[in-house]
Design an enzyme around this catalytic site. Structure first.
Site, PDB file in Angstrom:
ATOM      1  N   ALA A   1      29.124  23.038 -70.557  1.00  0.00           N
ATOM      2  CA  ALA A   1      29.280  23.832 -71.783  1.00  0.00           C
ATOM      3  C   ALA A   1      30.557  24.666 -71.707  1.00  0.00           C
ATOM      4  O   ALA A   1      31.354  24.696 -72.668  1.00  0.00           O
ATOM      5  CB  ALA A   1      28.064  24.744 -71.971  1.00  0.00           C
TER       6      ALA A   1
ATOM      7  N   ALA B   1      22.666  16.903 -62.699  1.00  0.00           N
ATOM      8  CA  ALA B   1      21.834  16.319 -63.757  1.00  0.00           C
ATOM      9  C   ALA B   1      21.724  14.809 -63.579  1.00  0.00           C
ATOM     10  O   ALA B   1      22.722  14.089 -63.663  1.00  0.00           O
ATOM     11  CB  ALA B   1      22.417  16.655 -65.128  1.00  0.00           C
ATOM     12  N   GLN B   2      20.514  14.331 -63.300  1.00  0.00           N
ATOM     13  CA  GLN B   2      20.304  12.891 -63.113  1.00  0.00           C
ATOM     14  C   GLN B   2      19.986  12.204 -64.432  1.00  0.00           C
ATOM     15  O   GLN B   2      20.381  11.078 -64.687  1.00  0.00           O
ATOM     16  CB  GLN B   2      19.131  12.660 -62.161  1.00  0.00           C
ATOM     17  CG  GLN B   2      19.378  13.135 -60.761  1.00  0.00           C
ATOM     18  CD  GLN B   2      18.111  13.041 -59.915  1.00  0.00           C
ATOM     19  OE1 GLN B   2      17.106  12.478 -60.337  1.00  0.00           O
ATOM     20  NE2 GLN B   2      18.163  13.597 -58.723  1.00  0.00           N
TER      21      GLN B   2
ATOM     22  N   GLU C   1      13.055   6.929 -73.350  1.00  0.00           N
ATOM     23  CA  GLU C   1      12.406   7.970 -72.542  1.00  0.00           C
ATOM     24  C   GLU C   1      11.191   8.481 -73.303  1.00  0.00           C
ATOM     25  O   GLU C   1      11.179   8.462 -74.537  1.00  0.00           O
ATOM     26  CB  GLU C   1      13.384   9.136 -72.335  1.00  0.00           C
ATOM     27  CG  GLU C   1      13.715   9.373 -70.889  1.00  0.00           C
ATOM     28  CD  GLU C   1      14.771  10.449 -70.700  1.00  0.00           C
ATOM     29  OE1 GLU C   1      14.794  11.426 -71.473  1.00  0.00           O
ATOM     30  OE2 GLU C   1      15.559  10.299 -69.764  1.00  0.00           O
TER      31      GLU C   1
ATOM     32  N   HIS D   1      10.018  21.182 -64.033  1.00  0.00           N
ATOM     33  CA  HIS D   1      10.036  19.719 -63.889  1.00  0.00           C
ATOM     34  C   HIS D   1       8.880  19.339 -62.981  1.00  0.00           C
ATOM     35  O   HIS D   1       8.678  19.979 -61.944  1.00  0.00           O
ATOM     36  CB  HIS D   1      11.362  19.262 -63.297  1.00  0.00           C
ATOM     37  CG  HIS D   1      11.608  17.806 -63.480  1.00  0.00           C
ATOM     38  ND1 HIS D   1      10.943  16.853 -62.748  1.00  0.00           N
ATOM     39  CD2 HIS D   1      12.405  17.131 -64.333  1.00  0.00           C
ATOM     40  CE1 HIS D   1      11.339  15.658 -63.146  1.00  0.00           C
ATOM     41  NE2 HIS D   1      12.232  15.795 -64.107  1.00  0.00           N
TER      42      HIS D   1
ATOM     43  N   ARG E   1       6.069  16.887 -70.196  1.00  0.00           N
ATOM     44  CA  ARG E   1       6.456  17.429 -68.889  1.00  0.00           C
ATOM     45  C   ARG E   1       5.569  18.592 -68.450  1.00  0.00           C
ATOM     46  O   ARG E   1       5.181  18.693 -67.296  1.00  0.00           O
ATOM     47  CB  ARG E   1       7.897  17.898 -69.030  1.00  0.00           C
ATOM     48  CG  ARG E   1       8.655  17.968 -67.788  1.00  0.00           C
ATOM     49  CD  ARG E   1      10.111  18.222 -68.102  1.00  0.00           C
ATOM     50  NE  ARG E   1      10.870  16.984 -68.091  1.00  0.00           N
ATOM     51  CZ  ARG E   1      12.200  16.931 -68.129  1.00  0.00           C
ATOM     52  NH1 ARG E   1      12.906  18.035 -68.198  1.00  0.00           N
ATOM     53  NH2 ARG E   1      12.816  15.785 -68.095  1.00  0.00           N
TER      54      ARG E   1
ATOM     55  N   HIS F   1      13.205  24.321 -63.848  1.00  0.00           N
ATOM     56  CA  HIS F   1      14.207  23.283 -64.127  1.00  0.00           C
ATOM     57  C   HIS F   1      15.140  23.674 -65.267  1.00  0.00           C
ATOM     58  O   HIS F   1      16.334  23.413 -65.210  1.00  0.00           O
ATOM     59  CB  HIS F   1      13.453  22.000 -64.467  1.00  0.00           C
ATOM     60  CG  HIS F   1      14.320  20.806 -64.721  1.00  0.00           C
ATOM     61  ND1 HIS F   1      15.180  20.301 -63.759  1.00  0.00           N
ATOM     62  CD2 HIS F   1      14.454  20.007 -65.816  1.00  0.00           C
ATOM     63  CE1 HIS F   1      15.793  19.236 -64.257  1.00  0.00           C
ATOM     64  NE2 HIS F   1      15.390  19.050 -65.508  1.00  0.00           N
TER      65      HIS F   1
ATOM     66  N   GLU G   1      22.998  26.697 -71.084  1.00  0.00           N
ATOM     67  CA  GLU G   1      21.646  27.192 -70.778  1.00  0.00           C
ATOM     68  C   GLU G   1      21.548  28.716 -70.844  1.00  0.00           C
ATOM     69  O   GLU G   1      20.451  29.263 -70.970  1.00  0.00           O
ATOM     70  CB  GLU G   1      21.249  26.682 -69.387  1.00  0.00           C
ATOM     71  CG  GLU G   1      19.755  26.649 -69.171  1.00  0.00           C
ATOM     72  CD  GLU G   1      19.378  26.014 -67.835  1.00  0.00           C
ATOM     73  OE1 GLU G   1      20.190  25.251 -67.273  1.00  0.00           O
ATOM     74  OE2 GLU G   1      18.268  26.298 -67.350  1.00  0.00           O
TER      75      GLU G   1
ATOM     76  N   ARG H   1      11.997  22.085 -74.222  1.00  0.00           N
ATOM     77  CA  ARG H   1      13.165  21.228 -74.440  1.00  0.00           C
ATOM     78  C   ARG H   1      12.784  19.758 -74.314  1.00  0.00           C
ATOM     79  O   ARG H   1      12.097  19.360 -73.368  1.00  0.00           O
ATOM     80  CB  ARG H   1      14.234  21.558 -73.406  1.00  0.00           C
ATOM     81  CG  ARG H   1      15.484  20.695 -73.484  1.00  0.00           C
ATOM     82  CD  ARG H   1      16.415  21.037 -72.355  1.00  0.00           C
ATOM     83  NE  ARG H   1      15.779  20.753 -71.092  1.00  0.00           N
ATOM     84  CZ  ARG H   1      16.027  19.680 -70.346  1.00  0.00           C
ATOM     85  NH1 ARG H   1      16.922  18.790 -70.737  1.00  0.00           N
ATOM     86  NH2 ARG H   1      15.404  19.474 -69.201  1.00  0.00           N
TER      87      ARG H   1
HETATM   88  C1  SIN Z   1      14.956  13.971 -65.581  1.00  0.00           C
HETATM   89  O1  SIN Z   1      15.667  12.965 -65.605  1.00  0.00           O
HETATM   90  O2  SIN Z   1      13.794  13.942 -65.231  1.00  0.00           O
HETATM   91  C2  SIN Z   1      15.553  15.265 -66.007  1.00  0.00           C
HETATM   92  C3  SIN Z   1      16.282  15.112 -67.270  1.00  0.00           C
HETATM   93  C4  SIN Z   1      16.227  16.339 -68.087  1.00  0.00           C
HETATM   94  O3  SIN Z   1      15.678  17.348 -67.641  1.00  0.00           O
HETATM   95  O4  SIN Z   1      16.706  16.293 -69.237  1.00  0.00           O
END
Ligand code: SIN
Length: 503
Positions: free
Chosen positions: A13, A43-44, A111, A222, A268, A326, A350, A361
């Site tokens: 950002a 960030a994955q 997703e 998470h 989540r 997270h 954030e 989110r």
């Molecule tokens: C994840 O890939 O589980 C995290 C991605 C996210 O928090 O947007």
């Protein structure tokens, strides 16, 4: 020192804001207390964006509003989803590489909670790192952007309600526009996936300067951080569960089957609380991804490497997991241009709360948020009138106090975490207020300030909604879907808002 724009924080950002402001002809200084990058490189997960022919920004907006559990601001969500595609093309123009399908088109993943295929990834599960690489290269090439690492900003410079820059020990940066892009608050919790730097510094500074904060009760956990040591914990992306990974307890039971029709792919917060319940019963919880076999390492190279660092092989071993702080939905209250309640102060990423995420989110929306609203901030700061230099306070950075930090993180984890109730929140608030802080400016001082406001806001929201779950008030109440908890001049208040979105 004087500059047109000072940006505190160097994640996606902050860098996007810097690039836009500099392209508008402004001189920009980016300061960061450690090294460039913030949490973004960790960030994955991917970037959600409505690019497919069967998708539409309005569908992406609808999914975001549903995840927000009634508290998302519809106009802000509309901005994100409409402007997202252009920002992605801009980033590709800067040299970012996303994964492609067999025909050479952008590969769009599916997703949970997204009604269409719309998740872009880079190198499977290294999306944040690739976005930062491309952005940092562009920032380093720009002649009007000056980068400074290792500068711990202690306070905002404020004169008569106007923000005029920032102060660090031994120096001040006077600027027409000040942008806080300092990231989230994960470090307030014993377990987190966030970088060590996520101590809520910008949010604490803004609060001390009298800026409005909002939605501070909403912390997203998470479900699956790798419980194999390390701080922060390594994330195991939820895409592993998307590809068929199961959660089992120490007795080998798939406990999520009993808790939600979507089992491991439930929202989540539901999965995280399911794991919390098992852990509270003394069970360990594991992610079983063995059925992915050798595909695992190809699809999730980052997770495979993180597991290997702990001596684990996903194709043969059960992976111990624990929920971890997270993402923070609360923060400095801003409008759709990133303007805070104080003239001269903007926030993005954030650290800010625009109402985009509401009470929860939607996964993969935060990298897009950084791009869209970072750009808007960088465009808007060009409007800032010049300011005159002013007297600067003498500031001193206090020594770190690891024991104090550990105490705070334990209190937050136990009482202001995934499952809350009035007595625990009150106890945490009292003990947090009584912590003896070292004199001078410090991260732990900022952490305490933000922690107290999270606990107080969680006490003020007398219901459960999205990521805020109270075991003493487990239901969502219709009347609370029109109420926002705000912090104004340090006081926590509940404000009525017009109903804004369909859930
Ligand atoms: C994840 O890939 O589980 C995290 C991605 C996210 O928090 O947007």
């Amino acid at each position: 020192m004087r500059t047109d724009v000072v940006i505190v924080g160097s994640g996606l950002a902050g860098l996007t804001a810097a690039l836009h402001a500099a392209t508008n002809g402004l001189h920009v200084t980016v300061v960061t207390k450690s090294m460039l990058g913030g949490s973004t490189p960790m960030a994955q997960g991917g970037v959600a964006v409505a690019l497919a022919s069967e998708d539409d920004p309005a569908l992406h907006a609808r999914d975001t509003l549903v995840a927000g559990a009634g508290l998302s601001r519809e106009e802000v969500v509309g901005v994100l989803t409409r402007e997202g595609p252009s920002r992605i093309l801009e980033l590709i123009g800067r040299g970012a590489h996303f994964d492609l399908d067999d025909q050479g088109n952008l590969a769009l993943g599916q997703e949970a909670a997204h009604s269409r295929r719309r998740i872009l990834h880079a190198s499977g599960d290294a999306t944040g790192a690739e976005l930062m690489r491309a952005s940092l290269e562009a920032v380093r090439r720009h002649p009007r952007i000056h980068l400074r690492e290792g500068v711990f900003v202690c306070e905002l410079l404020v004169n008569d309600g106007q923000v005029m820059g920032v102060a660090a020990p031994g120096e001040a940066l006077v600027a027409s526009a000040t942008v806080l892009a300092t990231g989230g608050v994960g470090r307030l919790y014993r377990y987190t996936t966030n970088a060590r730097e996520s101590t809520g510094d910008g949010i604490a500074m803004a609060a001390r300067a009298g800026a409005r904060l909002q939605d501070m009760e909403f912390v997203q956990f998470h479900p699956t951080a790798l419980d194999a040591g390390g701080d922060p914990l390594s994330l195991i992306t939820e895409a592993v569960r998307g590809e068929g990974g199961w959660l089992v307890n120490g007795a080998g039971q798939r406990f999520m089957l009993e808790l939600h029709p979507d089992a491991e792919l439930a929202p989540r917060d539901v999965v995280a609380r399911g794991i919390w319940a098992e852990l509270s019963r003394g069970q360990r919880v594991y992610l079983d991804a063995r059925k992915l076999g050798h595909r695992f390492a190809r699809r999730f190279p980052t997770v495979a490497r993180l597991c290997a660092e702990h001596g684990l092989k996903p194709e043969t071993d059960l992976l111990p997991v624990v929920p971890a702080a997270h993402y923070f939905m609360g923060g400095i209250a801003v409008d759709a241009r990133g303007r805070s309640s104080l003239p001269g102060l903007w926030a993005c990423g954030e650290a800010c709360s625009s109402g985009l995420h509401g009470a929860n989110r939607l996964a993969s929306n935060s990298l897009l948020e950084a791009l869209v609203f970072g750009a808007r901030v960088g465009d808007d700061v060009a409007q800032a009138p010049p300011v005159r230099p002013l007297a600067v306070p003498a500031l001193r950075r206090a020594e770190a106090d690891p024991a104090l930090e550990a105490r705070l993180r334990e209190l937050m984890w136990r009482h202001v975490g995934l499952v809350r109730q009035e007595a625990g929140l009150a106890l945490a608030q009292r003990e947090l207020e009584e912590l003896a802080l070292p004199p001078g400016s410090s991260e732990v001082c900022n952490m305490r300030e933000v922690a107290c406001l999270i606990a107080a806001s969680a006490r003020a929201r007398c219901e459960s909604r999205g990521a805020h779950y109270r075991s003493d008030l487990p239901d969502s109440e219709e009347s609370w879907s029109h109420r926002r908890v705000v912090v104004e001049q340090g006081r926590v208040e509940v404000r009525e808002e017009a109903a804004r979105c369909a859930s």
